[in-house]
Write an enzyme that holds these catalytic residues in place. Structure first.
Site, mmCIF file in Angstrom:
data_model
loop_
_atom_site.group_PDB
_atom_site.id
_atom_site.type_symbol
_atom_site.label_atom_id
_atom_site.label_comp_id
_atom_site.label_asym_id
_atom_site.label_seq_id
_atom_site.Cartn_x
_atom_site.Cartn_y
_atom_site.Cartn_z
ATOM 1 N N GLY A 13 0.803 -1.228 0.000
ATOM 2 C CA GLY A 13 0.000 0.000 0.000
ATOM 3 C C GLY A 13 0.835 1.277 0.000
ATOM 4 O O GLY A 13 1.887 1.383 -0.652
ATOM 5 N N ILE A 14 0.370 2.258 0.746
ATOM 6 C CA ILE A 14 1.010 3.585 0.777
ATOM 7 C C ILE A 14 2.412 3.500 1.390
ATOM 8 O O ILE A 14 3.332 4.201 0.969
ATOM 9 C CB ILE A 14 0.104 4.568 1.564
ATOM 10 C CG1 ILE A 14 -1.245 4.732 0.847
ATOM 11 C CG2 ILE A 14 0.783 5.913 1.758
ATOM 12 C CD1 ILE A 14 -2.331 5.436 1.662
ATOM 13 N N GLY A 15 2.585 2.600 2.371
ATOM 14 C CA GLY A 15 3.879 2.460 3.045
ATOM 15 C C GLY A 15 4.968 2.001 2.087
ATOM 16 O O GLY A 15 6.103 2.506 2.127
ATOM 17 N N TYR A 162 -11.946 4.387 13.871
ATOM 18 C CA TYR A 162 -10.648 4.568 13.185
ATOM 19 C C TYR A 162 -10.283 6.054 13.188
ATOM 20 O O TYR A 162 -9.151 6.438 13.525
ATOM 21 C CB TYR A 162 -10.801 4.016 11.763
ATOM 22 C CG TYR A 162 -9.792 4.460 10.739
ATOM 23 C CD1 TYR A 162 -8.511 3.919 10.712
ATOM 24 C CD2 TYR A 162 -10.128 5.401 9.750
ATOM 25 C CE1 TYR A 162 -7.592 4.316 9.747
ATOM 26 C CE2 TYR A 162 -9.225 5.793 8.783
ATOM 27 C CZ TYR A 162 -7.952 5.250 8.787
ATOM 28 O OH TYR A 162 -7.049 5.643 7.827
HETATM 29 N N1 LIG Z 1 -5.766 4.039 1.791
HETATM 30 C C1 LIG Z 1 -6.384 5.179 2.097
HETATM 31 O O1 LIG Z 1 -7.298 5.643 1.385
HETATM 32 C C2 LIG Z 1 -5.968 5.952 3.330
HETATM 33 C C3 LIG Z 1 -6.610 7.177 3.576
HETATM 34 C C4 LIG Z 1 -6.225 7.908 4.700
HETATM 35 C C5 LIG Z 1 -5.230 7.416 5.543
HETATM 36 N N2 LIG Z 1 -4.643 6.201 5.277
HETATM 37 C C6 LIG Z 1 -3.585 5.739 6.187
HETATM 38 O O2 LIG Z 1 -2.409 5.467 5.423
HETATM 39 C C7 LIG Z 1 -1.655 4.410 6.046
HETATM 40 C C8 LIG Z 1 -1.396 3.299 5.049
HETATM 41 O O3 LIG Z 1 -2.670 2.827 4.599
HETATM 42 P P1 LIG Z 1 -2.845 1.744 3.450
HETATM 43 O O4 LIG Z 1 -4.179 2.010 2.854
HETATM 44 O O5 LIG Z 1 -1.630 1.676 2.612
HETATM 45 O O6 LIG Z 1 -2.980 0.425 4.339
HETATM 46 P P2 LIG Z 1 -2.808 -1.117 3.919
HETATM 47 O O7 LIG Z 1 -3.028 -1.292 2.477
HETATM 48 O O8 LIG Z 1 -3.662 -1.915 4.847
HETATM 49 O O9 LIG Z 1 -1.279 -1.343 4.293
HETATM 50 C C9 LIG Z 1 -0.701 -2.558 4.021
HETATM 51 C C10 LIG Z 1 0.577 -2.655 4.807
HETATM 52 O O10 LIG Z 1 0.293 -2.667 6.215
HETATM 53 C C11 LIG Z 1 0.972 -3.775 6.825
HETATM 54 N N3 LIG Z 1 0.276 -4.094 8.059
HETATM 55 C C12 LIG Z 1 -1.055 -4.192 8.241
HETATM 56 N N4 LIG Z 1 -1.330 -4.506 9.531
HETATM 57 C C13 LIG Z 1 -0.145 -4.605 10.178
HETATM 58 C C14 LIG Z 1 0.250 -4.915 11.513
HETATM 59 N N5 LIG Z 1 -0.655 -5.217 12.448
HETATM 60 N N6 LIG Z 1 1.565 -4.944 11.813
HETATM 61 C C15 LIG Z 1 2.490 -4.655 10.860
HETATM 62 N N7 LIG Z 1 2.183 -4.349 9.593
HETATM 63 C C16 LIG Z 1 0.885 -4.327 9.243
HETATM 64 C C17 LIG Z 1 0.914 -4.810 5.720
HETATM 65 O O11 LIG Z 1 1.848 -5.837 5.842
HETATM 66 P P3 LIG Z 1 1.447 -7.300 6.426
HETATM 67 O O12 LIG Z 1 0.092 -7.635 5.891
HETATM 68 O O13 LIG Z 1 2.532 -8.208 6.000
HETATM 69 O O14 LIG Z 1 1.451 -7.102 7.892
HETATM 70 C C18 LIG Z 1 1.300 -3.935 4.524
HETATM 71 O O15 LIG Z 1 2.695 -3.639 4.559
HETATM 72 C C19 LIG Z 1 -2.478 3.982 7.262
HETATM 73 O O16 LIG Z 1 -2.028 4.652 8.392
HETATM 74 C C20 LIG Z 1 -3.890 4.441 6.903
HETATM 75 O O17 LIG Z 1 -4.666 4.635 8.057
HETATM 76 C C21 LIG Z 1 -4.991 5.468 4.198
#
Ligand SMILES: NC(=O)c1ccc[n+]([C@@H]2O[C@H](COP(=O)([O-])OP(=O)(O)OC[C@H]3O[C@@H](n4cnc5c(N)ncnc54)[C@H](OP(=O)(O)O)[C@@H]3O)[C@@H](O)[C@H]2O)c1
Length: 307
Positions: A13-15, A162
């Site tokens: 994802g974003i990370g 959240y």
């Molecule tokens: N996507 C959006 O629209 C959006 C909007 C606003 C804010 N955000 C914020 O942006 C950030 C990234 O969001 P994203 O959408 O990219 O999320 P995501 O798709 O769920 O991120 C995936 C990543 O998170 C890791 N991960 C998930 N749970 C974990 C845990 N318990 N321990 C360690 N690693 C974990 C996964 O690796 P593993 O599965 O291997 O653990 C993977 O590297 C978050 O803080 C989210 O709240 C996102």
């Protein structure tokens, strides 16, 4: 020697896009996630764009406070740290509790970044000028601003809980920025806007994540979610990359970097001193820096680091 950066939840994802952006700018990047398989493929992807040191992966489940403590100890042993991106975040459709028996949204979105940051302050000080970036969300706008207890009164609605946990994180970010003013460690929040990722695709399709009044408007709410989370993660990573590296932010602290990768006003409520005080009280109670007896005796599982 390369500057060191750590990106939590940096294997997808974003990370992952944030990690690639930092590696392309010459940082030696460590990404954290749970799955070793995902970690290995993320490291390959990051290495392909890295301009200096090789990236690496460390496994930790950031929903477990003991794993956060073990991760911090492992990362601390590497010495000075220049950038910490607390990117981990999660939304849960149904109410869940972690191994520490803490409500999961609060634990993953706020307590885990809080604890990791506090435990790495010495390394960030050694790496100063250094930056901490905490990833936030526009969901704060629908958050209940009540932090007397870890779980707010009323029913469980994943999106709102959240947002409340992200509000706790933003209040902590602003507090920390002031606390560290003048130390050479600066602190930013980054709002990615939205992106199509595992989190959004997996959790934003059920009306039960919103409160009953919004459920009545579900088709409209759903369309809004779909529109705002349709973009690529590579674009949503830009605010975090800017917060971590943009030279125009040198010497500044306590700013929210918005979806256009520029400073924007902070969300209402986050600068309320009463919220910050209650959040800090809960954080210190629920996530003590030194952990339970198992951690102190070195009995927790060390983080997995592939050869
Ligand atoms: N996507 C959006 O629209 C959006 C909007 C606003 C804010 N955000 C914020 O942006 C950030 C990234 O969001 P994203 O959408 O990219 O999320 P995501 O798709 O769920 O991120 C995936 C990543 O998170 C890791 N991960 C998930 N749970 C974990 C845990 N318990 N321990 C360690 N690693 C974990 C996964 O690796 P593993 O599965 O291997 O653990 C993977 O590297 C978050 O803080 C989210 O709240 C996102």
């Amino acid at each position: 020697m390369s500057q060191r950066a750590v990106v939590t939840a940096g294997t997808g994802g974003i990370g992952l896009e944030t990690a690639k952006g930092l590696a392309a700018r010459g940082f030696a990047v460590t990404v954290v996630g749970r799955s070793a398989e995902r970690g290995t493929s993320a490291v390959e992807e990051i290495a392909a764009v890295a301009t200096a040191a090789a990236p690496r992966f460390v496994a930790a489940d950031l929903a477990s406070l003991d794993e956060v403590r073990a991760l911090a100890a492992h990362l601390a042993a590497d010495g000075p740290l220049n950038v910490l991106v607390n990117n981990v975040g999660a939304m849960f459709a149904d109410r869940q509790h972690t191994v520490d028996r803490v409500e999961a949204s609060f634990a993953v979105n706020h307590l885990s970044p809080y604890l990791l940051t506090e435990l790495l302050l010495d390394q960030l000080q050694a790496g100063a000028p250094s930056r901490i970036v905490n990833v936030t969300s526009g969901a704060i706008r629908v958050a209940k601003r009540s932090f007397d207890a870890v779980e707010p009164p009323g029913g469980y609605y994943g999106f709102h809980w959240y947002g409340r946990a992200k509000l706790a994180g933003l209040a902590y970010t602003l507090h920390l920025a002031e606390r560290l003013r003048g130390t050479g460690i600066t602190v930013f929040a980054a709002d990615p806007g939205g992106a199509a990722t595992d989190m959004t695709n997996g959790t934003m399709t059920s009306p039960k994540i919103v409160s009953p009044p919004l459920r009545l408007l579900w088709p409209l709410v759903r369309r809004t979610f779909e529109r705002s989370t349709a973009g690529p993660a590579s674009v949503a990573a830009q605010p975090s990359i800017a917060a971590a590296t943009d030279a125009s932010l040198d010497g500044q602290t306590g700013l929210l970097i918005g979806p256009q990768a520029r400073p924007v006003p902070v969300f209402r409520g986050a600068a309320d001193p009463q919220i910050a005080e209650n959040v800090l009280k809960l954080s210190r109670q629920l996530a003590p820096l030194h952990g339970g007896p198992d951690v102190q005796r070195g009995r927790t599982r060390p983080p997995y680091v592939p050869e």
